[in-house]
Design an enzyme around this catalytic site. Structure first.
Site, PDB file in Angstrom:
ATOM      1  N   ASN A  96      10.834 -19.922  -2.869  1.00  0.00           N
ATOM      2  CA  ASN A  96      12.113 -19.327  -1.934  1.00  0.00           C
ATOM      3  C   ASN A  96      11.349 -18.303  -0.690  1.00  0.00           C
ATOM      4  OD1 ASN A  96      11.457 -16.864  -3.413  1.00  0.00           O
ATOM      5  ND2 ASN A  96      13.373 -16.587  -3.988  1.00  0.00           N
ATOM      6  N   GLU A  99      12.102 -10.490  -2.622  1.00  0.00           N
ATOM      7  CA  GLU A  99      13.216 -11.899  -2.655  1.00  0.00           C
ATOM      8  C   GLU A  99      13.830 -11.997  -1.117  1.00  0.00           C
ATOM      9  OE1 GLU A  99      12.797 -13.871  -5.006  1.00  0.00           O
ATOM     10  OE2 GLU A  99      13.247 -13.220  -7.004  1.00  0.00           O
ATOM     11  N   HIS A 135       9.302 -15.896  -1.221  1.00  0.00           N
ATOM     12  CA  HIS A 135       8.938 -14.520  -1.681  1.00  0.00           C
ATOM     13  C   HIS A 135       7.420 -14.317  -1.805  1.00  0.00           C
ATOM     14  CE1 HIS A 135       9.077 -15.672  -6.204  1.00  0.00           C
ATOM     15  NE2 HIS A 135       7.935 -15.089  -5.918  1.00  0.00           N
ATOM     16  N   ASP A 163       2.873  -6.248  -8.355  1.00  0.00           N
ATOM     17  CA  ASP A 163       4.170  -6.066  -8.954  1.00  0.00           C
ATOM     18  C   ASP A 163       4.095  -6.025 -10.600  1.00  0.00           C
ATOM     19  OD1 ASP A 163       3.338  -8.796  -9.154  1.00  0.00           O
ATOM     20  OD2 ASP A 163       4.984  -9.467  -7.778  1.00  0.00           O
TER      21      ASP A 163
END
Length: 244
Positions: free
Chosen positions: A136, A143, A138, A67
């Site tokens: 979370n 996400e 990811h 990313d």
């Protein structure tokens, strides 16, 4: 899925580096999928040490990063291109022409995502994908959501991710709100996956990924379906495990 416990971050980093070095030794022209963030820094440092001792040769290795923040130039000290160069690439004998990272300066999201999917495809896919894990759940910048994204896409970062990354910027207002990221399908097509997790703040996410239901609300839970996943985590990250 193989799960290896390390006592601390340093041991986790060494164990993860052993997995990557074995891949490079067995297939010198392999394609490594690489990650950024605090989790893999120790692993990169260990690989650099072995390279500088003459034990690892990266001259034929190709890479594809997961990313990049949208809107940051390569020379921005918070871009992932900058991170990879200064934390890994500059200290090994890799050909920079063989390194690949999404172009955060391309304002055309559809074009950049299509370009990067083709880059990964032209490489013949990823032999070993290194992953970290967000608080979370990811992986990459995929996400939590209503569905698993397939190919490279532009993602709106969740407030929890922005908050977690604000320590790297002058203020939370400076944290990019979007990023380009490999999709879940691309990640899952890697022949092997290596997940490194450290810290008590990741314990719930790691437990949900390995022991919970497979759901896009916990993107990392999809790894349960991959045939060759190695997880290396320290004691703090494994603090919720017991009867999994």
């Amino acid at each position: 899925m193989r799960l290896y416990k390390a006592m601390d971050y340093q041991e986790m980093s060494r164990k993860a580096a052993h997995v990557i070095s074995a891949q490079v030794i067995l297939k010198p022209d392999c394609v490594l999928g690489l990650a950024t963030g605090s989790s893999p820094i120790g692993t990169y440092k260990q690989l650099i040490q072995w390279h500088q001792k003459g034990e690892l040769d990266f001259s034929q290795v190709k890479t594809a990063n997961l990313d990049e923040y949208k809107g940051l130039t390569r020379d921005n000290d918070q871009s992932y291109y900058y991170f990879m160069y200064h934390n890994f690439f500059k200290d090994i004998n890799i050909d920079m022409a063989n390194t690949n990272i999404p172009d955060g300066t391309n304002p055309d999201s559809a074009a950049e995502c299509a370009r990067y999917d083709k880059v990964v495809s032209d490489l013949g896919g990823v032999d070993l994908q290194l992953l970290g894990l967000g608080r979370n759940g990811h992986i990459g910048f995929n996400e939590p959501g209503d569905a698993f994204a397939k190919g490279t896409h532009c993602i709106n970062l969740q407030p929890s991710t922005i908050d977690a990354n604000k320590r790297f910027f002058a203020s939370i207002d400076d944290v990019p709100k979007q990023a380009y990221t490999m999709g879940i399908k691309t990640i899952m097509q890697a022949k092997k996956i290596l997940l490194v997790v450290s810290g008590e703040d990741k314990a719930k996410a790691l437990y949900d990924c390995i022991c919970g239901p497979i759901t896009p609300q916990v993107p990392g839970s999809i790894l349960q379906l991959h045939s060759d996943v190695t997880v290396v985590a320290d004691a703090a990250a494994l603090s919720l495990f017991g009867d999994c």
